[in-house]
Design a protein around this motif. Sequence first.
Motif, PDB file in Angstrom:
ATOM      1  N   GLU A 111      11.548   3.710   1.497  1.00 54.00           N
ATOM      2  CA  GLU A 111      11.302   4.522   2.694  1.00 54.00           C
ATOM      3  C   GLU A 111      10.037   4.092   3.423  1.00 54.00           C
ATOM      4  O   GLU A 111       9.844   4.432   4.590  1.00 54.00           O
ATOM      5  CB  GLU A 111      11.190   6.002   2.308  1.00 54.00           C
ATOM      6  CG  GLU A 111      12.463   6.566   1.725  1.00 54.00           C
ATOM      7  CD  GLU A 111      12.263   7.946   1.113  1.00 54.00           C
ATOM      8  OE1 GLU A 111      11.226   8.591   1.386  1.00 54.00           O
ATOM      9  OE2 GLU A 111      13.153   8.370   0.358  1.00 54.00           O
ATOM     10  N   LYS A 112       9.178   3.351   2.767  1.00 55.62           N
ATOM     11  CA  LYS A 112       7.920   2.919   3.361  1.00 55.62           C
ATOM     12  C   LYS A 112       8.030   1.564   4.047  1.00 55.62           C
ATOM     13  O   LYS A 112       7.076   1.088   4.638  1.00 55.62           O
ATOM     14  CB  LYS A 112       6.825   2.909   2.299  1.00 55.62           C
ATOM     15  CG  LYS A 112       6.614   4.309   1.752  1.00 55.62           C
ATOM     16  CD  LYS A 112       5.489   4.392   0.778  1.00 55.62           C
ATOM     17  CE  LYS A 112       5.380   5.850   0.328  1.00 55.62           C
ATOM     18  NZ  LYS A 112       4.143   6.162  -0.291  1.00 55.62           N
ATOM     19  N   LEU A 113       9.209   0.957   3.957  1.00 57.37           N
ATOM     20  CA  LEU A 113       9.439  -0.317   4.632  1.00 57.37           C
ATOM     21  C   LEU A 113       9.649  -0.072   6.124  1.00 57.37           C
ATOM     22  O   LEU A 113      10.053   1.019   6.522  1.00 57.37           O
ATOM     23  CB  LEU A 113      10.659  -1.015   4.021  1.00 57.37           C
ATOM     24  CG  LEU A 113      10.520  -1.407   2.549  1.00 57.37           C
ATOM     25  CD1 LEU A 113      11.849  -1.905   2.007  1.00 57.37           C
ATOM     26  CD2 LEU A 113       9.436  -2.458   2.377  1.00 57.37           C
ATOM     27  N   PRO A 114       9.384  -1.088   6.947  1.00 57.61           N
ATOM     28  CA  PRO A 114       9.543  -0.901   8.398  1.00 57.61           C
ATOM     29  C   PRO A 114      10.980  -0.539   8.780  1.00 57.61           C
ATOM     30  O   PRO A 114      11.924  -0.849   8.053  1.00 57.61           O
ATOM     31  CB  PRO A 114       9.177  -2.263   8.986  1.00 57.61           C
ATOM     32  CG  PRO A 114       8.609  -3.075   7.885  1.00 57.61           C
ATOM     33  CD  PRO A 114       8.962  -2.419   6.591  1.00 57.61           C
ATOM     34  N   ASN A 115      11.113   0.088   9.923  1.00 56.48           N
ATOM     35  CA  ASN A 115      12.430   0.423  10.465  1.00 56.48           C
ATOM     36  C   ASN A 115      12.853  -0.644  11.466  1.00 56.48           C
ATOM     37  O   ASN A 115      12.135  -1.607  11.702  1.00 56.48           O
ATOM     38  CB  ASN A 115      12.391   1.797  11.143  1.00 56.48           C
ATOM     39  CG  ASN A 115      12.169   2.904  10.130  1.00 56.48           C
ATOM     40  OD1 ASN A 115      12.740   2.889   9.056  1.00 56.48           O
ATOM     41  ND2 ASN A 115      11.324   3.856  10.483  1.00 56.48           N
ATOM     42  N   GLU A 118      13.524  -5.596  12.092  1.00 62.99           N
ATOM     43  CA  GLU A 118      12.612  -6.215  11.127  1.00 62.99           C
ATOM     44  C   GLU A 118      12.794  -5.590   9.742  1.00 62.99           C
ATOM     45  O   GLU A 118      12.893  -6.287   8.741  1.00 62.99           O
ATOM     46  CB  GLU A 118      11.166  -6.042  11.588  1.00 62.99           C
ATOM     47  CG  GLU A 118      10.146  -6.580  10.610  1.00 62.99           C
ATOM     48  CD  GLU A 118       8.718  -6.234  10.991  1.00 62.99           C
ATOM     49  OE1 GLU A 118       7.842  -6.445  10.145  1.00 62.99           O
ATOM     50  OE2 GLU A 118       8.478  -5.748  12.108  1.00 62.99           O
ATOM     51  N   GLY A 119      12.862  -4.274   9.703  1.00 61.99           N
ATOM     52  CA  GLY A 119      13.043  -3.576   8.442  1.00 61.99           C
ATOM     53  C   GLY A 119      14.392  -3.868   7.813  1.00 61.99           C
ATOM     54  O   GLY A 119      14.505  -4.004   6.596  1.00 61.99           O
ATOM     55  N   SER A 120      15.419  -3.948   8.633  1.00 62.85           N
ATOM     56  CA  SER A 120      16.760  -4.235   8.143  1.00 62.85           C
ATOM     57  C   SER A 120      16.818  -5.625   7.506  1.00 62.85           C
ATOM     58  O   SER A 120      17.400  -5.807   6.431  1.00 62.85           O
ATOM     59  CB  SER A 120      17.757  -4.132   9.294  1.00 62.85           C
ATOM     60  OG  SER A 120      19.049  -4.434   8.852  1.00 62.85           O
ATOM     61  N   ARG A 123      14.865  -5.513   4.195  1.00 50.24           N
ATOM     62  CA  ARG A 123      15.638  -4.841   3.151  1.00 50.24           C
ATOM     63  C   ARG A 123      16.723  -5.762   2.588  1.00 50.24           C
ATOM     64  O   ARG A 123      16.951  -5.797   1.384  1.00 50.24           O
ATOM     65  CB  ARG A 123      16.261  -3.558   3.693  1.00 50.24           C
ATOM     66  CG  ARG A 123      15.306  -2.401   3.763  1.00 50.24           C
ATOM     67  CD  ARG A 123      15.975  -1.153   4.366  1.00 50.24           C
ATOM     68  NE  ARG A 123      15.082  -0.026   4.357  1.00 50.24           N
ATOM     69  CZ  ARG A 123      14.083   0.154   5.213  1.00 50.24           C
ATOM     70  NH1 ARG A 123      13.869  -0.726   6.168  1.00 50.24           N
ATOM     71  NH2 ARG A 123      13.311   1.209   5.114  1.00 50.24           N
TER      72      ARG A 123
END
Length: 176
Positions: A111-115, A118-120, A123
């Motif tokens: 949950e602390k990873l970027p959205n 970039e986050g996708s 992940r």
Amino acid sequence: AGSPIDWVIYRENLGKADAIRHLQSMLADGSSRSLPEPAAEQSDHPPEENIPPVDITSFETQRLLKPILSFWQRTLRQMPAGLDYLQKRFLVNSEMLEEFQIGYCEANFSEKLPNGREGSELRQKLKELGILSEKGRAHFAGCLVFPIFDQEGRLVQIYGRRIEQKSGYSNHLILS
């Protein structure tokens, strides 16, 4: 960064030759990428979620994991339960934590990873490496995290030690 040999020298108060023999006896099964699991414990992931072994020594992967390891290090410093666990084993001093880059992975790490895009992408890469499961759960959730480096300082493995017993789950985790 310290090597596994340095860790055993420090932890077991052994000389270098004895530390090497100690590690060799631990790895007598010929596997240099895993630690033996107690027979009664299960994998942390159901069989359909097990991730095949990956090579984490590439430059790109090292660059990707470096800030994650740093994040986990900062998290440990704010995690009383993790520090207490280490203290009970006489493993807490700032020099040791820094030298071995010990960290803590919270259950809500993903949950602390970027959205966004970039986050996708991040992940997806973390899933390919086994840091996240296919469902997005952190592999080392609730674990102290011990990065293992080779003689050249490259990350070659990550060991996780669960600090709270969880029925049906292993307390000892490695990255695939």
